[in-house]
Design a protein around this motif. Structure first.
Motif, PDB file in Angstrom:
ATOM      1  N   VAL A   1       0.876  -1.319  -0.028  1.00 28.33           N
ATOM      2  CA  VAL A   1       0.071   0.068   0.162  1.00 28.33           C
ATOM      3  C   VAL A   1       0.806   1.269   0.007  1.00 28.33           C
ATOM      4  O   VAL A   1       0.727   2.113  -0.716  1.00 28.33           O
ATOM      5  N   LEU A   2       1.847   1.297   0.808  1.00 33.06           N
ATOM      6  CA  LEU A   2       2.800   2.451   0.996  1.00 33.06           C
ATOM      7  C   LEU A   2       3.562   2.694  -0.276  1.00 33.06           C
ATOM      8  O   LEU A   2       3.663   4.042  -0.694  1.00 33.06           O
ATOM      9  N   PHE A   3       3.870   1.843  -0.914  1.00 37.13           N
ATOM     10  CA  PHE A   3       4.918   1.906  -2.012  1.00 37.13           C
ATOM     11  C   PHE A   3       3.938   2.169  -3.454  1.00 37.13           C
ATOM     12  O   PHE A   3       4.411   2.774  -4.435  1.00 37.13           O
ATOM     13  N   VAL A   4       2.749   1.845  -3.276  1.00 38.25           N
ATOM     14  CA  VAL A   4       2.093   1.853  -4.510  1.00 38.25           C
ATOM     15  C   VAL A   4       1.174   3.208  -4.708  1.00 38.25           C
ATOM     16  O   VAL A   4       0.723   3.713  -5.826  1.00 38.25           O
ATOM     17  N   LEU A   5       0.747   3.384  -3.582  1.00 39.23           N
ATOM     18  CA  LEU A   5      -0.178   4.663  -3.357  1.00 39.23           C
ATOM     19  C   LEU A   5       0.238   5.877  -3.855  1.00 39.23           C
ATOM     20  O   LEU A   5      -0.445   6.605  -4.608  1.00 39.23           O
ATOM     21  N   PRO A   6       1.688   6.271  -4.108  1.00 39.31           N
ATOM     22  CA  PRO A   6       1.992   7.453  -4.705  1.00 39.31           C
ATOM     23  C   PRO A   6       1.883   7.225  -6.198  1.00 39.31           C
ATOM     24  O   PRO A   6       1.640   8.472  -6.758  1.00 39.31           O
ATOM     25  N   GLU A   7       1.621   6.250  -7.102  1.00 35.77           N
ATOM     26  CA  GLU A   7       1.431   6.025  -8.323  1.00 35.77           C
ATOM     27  C   GLU A   7       0.088   6.819  -8.725  1.00 35.77           C
ATOM     28  O   GLU A   7       0.278   7.831  -9.563  1.00 35.77           O
ATOM     29  N   PRO A   8      -1.052   6.399  -8.293  1.00 33.81           N
ATOM     30  CA  PRO A   8      -2.384   7.076  -8.462  1.00 33.81           C
ATOM     31  C   PRO A   8      -1.989   8.612  -8.029  1.00 33.81           C
ATOM     32  O   PRO A   8      -2.745   9.505  -8.604  1.00 33.81           O
ATOM     33  N   LEU A   9      -1.388   8.787  -6.912  1.00 35.31           N
ATOM     34  CA  LEU A   9      -1.597  10.350  -6.439  1.00 35.31           C
ATOM     35  C   LEU A   9      -0.739  11.207  -7.504  1.00 35.31           C
ATOM     36  O   LEU A   9      -1.019  12.249  -7.808  1.00 35.31           O
ATOM     37  N   PHE A  10       0.271  10.550  -8.169  1.00 41.09           N
ATOM     38  CA  PHE A  10       1.005  11.339  -9.094  1.00 41.09           C
ATOM     39  C   PHE A  10       0.282  11.636 -10.242  1.00 41.09           C
ATOM     40  O   PHE A  10       0.184  12.654 -10.966  1.00 41.09           O
ATOM     41  N   LEU A  11      -0.424  10.389 -10.888  1.00 41.88           N
ATOM     42  CA  LEU A  11      -1.364  10.783 -11.924  1.00 41.88           C
ATOM     43  C   LEU A  11      -2.565  11.984 -11.530  1.00 41.88           C
ATOM     44  O   LEU A  11      -3.082  12.520 -12.574  1.00 41.88           O
ATOM     45  N   SER A  12      -2.834  11.728 -10.551  1.00 35.29           N
ATOM     46  CA  SER A  12      -4.082  12.725 -10.077  1.00 35.29           C
ATOM     47  C   SER A  12      -3.921  14.043 -10.415  1.00 35.29           C
ATOM     48  O   SER A  12      -4.745  14.917 -10.423  1.00 35.29           O
ATOM     49  N   ARG A  13      -2.514  14.467 -10.244  1.00 38.47           N
ATOM     50  CA  ARG A  13      -2.226  15.860 -10.200  1.00 38.47           C
ATOM     51  C   ARG A  13      -2.130  16.292 -11.981  1.00 38.47           C
ATOM     52  O   ARG A  13      -1.766  17.560 -12.104  1.00 38.47           O
TER      53      ARG A  13
ATOM     54  N   ARG B   1       7.692   8.586 -14.319  1.00 41.71           N
ATOM     55  CA  ARG B   1       8.444   7.513 -15.190  1.00 41.71           C
ATOM     56  C   ARG B   1       9.576   6.891 -14.225  1.00 41.71           C
ATOM     57  O   ARG B   1       9.964   5.737 -14.045  1.00 41.71           O
ATOM     58  N   THR B   2      10.159   7.746 -13.414  1.00 45.59           N
ATOM     59  CA  THR B   2      11.361   7.429 -12.525  1.00 45.59           C
ATOM     60  C   THR B   2      10.818   6.644 -11.490  1.00 45.59           C
ATOM     61  O   THR B   2      11.030   5.590 -11.190  1.00 45.59           O
ATOM     62  N   TYR B   3       9.584   6.989 -10.565  1.00 51.72           N
ATOM     63  CA  TYR B   3       9.065   6.246  -9.742  1.00 51.72           C
ATOM     64  C   TYR B   3       8.574   5.040 -10.043  1.00 51.72           C
ATOM     65  O   TYR B   3       8.972   3.908  -9.451  1.00 51.72           O
ATOM     66  N   SER B   4       8.008   4.594 -11.302  1.00 56.74           N
ATOM     67  CA  SER B   4       7.557   3.583 -11.843  1.00 56.74           C
ATOM     68  C   SER B   4       8.742   2.498 -12.132  1.00 56.74           C
ATOM     69  O   SER B   4       8.627   1.364 -11.754  1.00 56.74           O
ATOM     70  N   SER B   5       9.685   2.839 -12.718  1.00 51.71           N
ATOM     71  CA  SER B   5      10.761   2.085 -13.045  1.00 51.71           C
ATOM     72  C   SER B   5      11.578   1.680 -11.717  1.00 51.71           C
ATOM     73  O   SER B   5      11.831   0.490 -11.443  1.00 51.71           O
ATOM     74  N   VAL B   6      11.606   2.360 -10.910  1.00 57.34           N
ATOM     75  CA  VAL B   6      12.287   2.233  -9.545  1.00 57.34           C
ATOM     76  C   VAL B   6      11.496   1.240  -8.474  1.00 57.34           C
ATOM     77  O   VAL B   6      12.261   0.264  -7.971  1.00 57.34           O
ATOM     78  N   THR B   7      10.450   1.670  -8.635  1.00 55.47           N
ATOM     79  CA  THR B   7       9.602   0.507  -7.796  1.00 55.47           C
ATOM     80  C   THR B   7       9.403  -0.579  -8.419  1.00 55.47           C
ATOM     81  O   THR B   7       9.590  -1.844  -7.577  1.00 55.47           O
ATOM     82  N   ALA B   8       9.413  -0.904  -9.724  1.00 54.16           N
ATOM     83  CA  ALA B   8       9.409  -2.103 -10.399  1.00 54.16           C
ATOM     84  C   ALA B   8      10.624  -2.844 -10.134  1.00 54.16           C
ATOM     85  O   ALA B   8      10.766  -4.025  -9.718  1.00 54.16           O
ATOM     86  N   PHE B   9      11.771  -2.252 -10.324  1.00 53.29           N
ATOM     87  CA  PHE B   9      13.115  -2.679 -10.132  1.00 53.29           C
ATOM     88  C   PHE B   9      13.423  -3.418  -8.687  1.00 53.29           C
ATOM     89  O   PHE B   9      13.895  -4.270  -8.101  1.00 53.29           O
ATOM     90  N   VAL B  10      12.927  -2.384  -7.597  1.00 56.47           N
ATOM     91  CA  VAL B  10      13.292  -2.690  -6.236  1.00 56.47           C
ATOM     92  C   VAL B  10      12.415  -3.953  -5.888  1.00 56.47           C
ATOM     93  O   VAL B  10      12.856  -4.806  -5.393  1.00 56.47           O
ATOM     94  N   PHE B  11      11.131  -4.041  -6.212  1.00 52.42           N
ATOM     95  CA  PHE B  11      10.257  -5.127  -5.843  1.00 52.42           C
ATOM     96  C   PHE B  11      10.410  -6.321  -6.530  1.00 52.42           C
ATOM     97  O   PHE B  11      10.884  -7.338  -5.837  1.00 52.42           O
ATOM     98  N   ILE B  12      10.703  -6.320  -7.757  1.00 51.28           N
ATOM     99  CA  ILE B  12      11.041  -7.513  -8.542  1.00 51.28           C
ATOM    100  C   ILE B  12      12.649  -7.910  -8.019  1.00 51.28           C
ATOM    101  O   ILE B  12      12.704  -9.178  -7.828  1.00 51.28           O
ATOM    102  N   GLY B  13      13.287  -6.863  -8.258  1.00 52.91           N
ATOM    103  CA  GLY B  13      14.819  -7.326  -7.934  1.00 52.91           C
ATOM    104  C   GLY B  13      14.839  -7.849  -6.365  1.00 52.91           C
ATOM    105  O   GLY B  13      15.648  -8.836  -6.254  1.00 52.91           O
TER     106      GLY B  13
END
Length: 313
Positions: A155-167, A199-211
């Motif tokens: 929840v904490l790491f995914v929540l920023p994504e829709p918040l970034f889009l809402s702006r 773009r940066t947050y999406s790439s970093v979170t994907a790399f961090v979680f999967i990696g």
């Protein structure tokens, strides 16, 4: 039907195309979508029902199976019902809030799913490398706490994504060439907005979680293999590794489609768009459908309990 066909002219609506280039085959595409979705629901709800009813299955391993089943149901339900509405009824419209909500739940449940797989790898490590302390290290209460930690992380790491889009401000052309809303697809439709943060947050979170999760799983199995190699008997080798077979299969069908989809999106510019979308969708119904089958076949105790209830019907 035209009254339900929400188009990009409505400023508050996004339009999900479905599978671009295969619109004429949507009705045929819906058959495997619907079939696999029903099978996954039946399989995962069966696992939840049997484990909840059988006191002998109220153990850490089966509590983890319940968590896996819940995330499987959540992942497929976040995507497949809307896709079927597109295929069957041409209901392509989705509101901004609906898009962000779908995106949040899909991403959060996927991250939670990965956390469950990591915990299952840890469970196998303790069971094989430190079996005498298994009952004291992995209690039901501790598994529940680990599940809560995984959910909080998601929840904490995914929540920023829709918040970034809402702006962001979006142009009139809000056509999403997909069956569901994705973070970067929606971000790229903004009207001249700077989406570097997205773009940066999406790439970093994907790399961090999967990696990170794959590293932890690899570390667990590295220690397991080292412990197994210390056993002199080859028969004991096979018996010990056999306890990990189901989890290894589930990991392969969970991570392989998502990793392959990410790689084709990043480096497969020559691949047709509909291939990208089909590959992305495979993860949402293949893994939830196969996971309960794999554990039902490979776990004798669970298989016997399912058979007991099947014979009653």
């Amino acid at each position: 039907m035209a009254a339900f066909n929400l188009t990009p002219s409505d400023s508050s609506i996004f339009t999900l195309v479905g599978i671009p280039g295969l619109e004429a085959a949507h009705i045929w595409m819906s058959i495997p979508f619907f079939t696999f979705y029903v099978i996954s629901l039946l399989g995962n709800f069966t696992v939840l029902f049997v484990i909840s009813k059988e006191q002998t299955l109220h153990k850490p391993m089966y509590l983890l199976l319940c968590m896996l089943a819940l995330t499987d149901i959540g992942i497929s339900t976040s995507v497949v019902p809307k896709a079927l509405c597109i295929f069957w009824f041409n209901l392509k419209g989705i509101t901004m809030d609906g898009c962000l909500t779908q995106m949040f739940f899909l991403q959060a449940i996927s991250v939670m799913h990965s956390a469950v797989l990591v915990t299952m790898a840890f469970d196998r490590y303790i069971a094989i490398c430190d079996p005498l302390r298994y009952a004291t290290i992995l209690t039901n209460a501790r598994i529940a706490k680990l599940g809560l930690v995984g959910l909080t992380r998601a929840v904490l790491f995914v929540l920023p994504e829709p918040l970034f889009l809402s702006r962001l401000r979006f142009c009139a052309n809000r056509i999403i060439p997909h069956t569901y809303c994705t973070h970067m697809t929606v971000a790229k439709m903004s009207c001249g907005e700077d989406i570097t943060v997205n773009r940066t947050y999406s790439s970093v979170t994907a790399f961090v979680f999967i990696g990170l999760d794959l590293t932890l799983i690899a570390l667990s199995y590295g220690l397991i293999i080292r412990a197994v190699l210390r056993i002199s008997s080859k028969k004991a080798h096979l018996k010990t590794l056999n306890t990990c077979t189901a989890h290894i299969c589930v990991m392969l069908i969970s991570y392989t489609p998502s990793l392959f989809s990410i790689l084709t999106q990043r480096f497969g510019q020559g691949i047709a768009p509909h291939v990208h979308i089909i590959l992305a969708n495979i993860y949402f119904f293949i893994s939830p459908m196969l996971n309960p089958i794999i554990y039902g076949v490979k776990t004798k105790e669970l298989r016997d309990k399912v058979g007991k209830y099947a014979r009653r019907t």
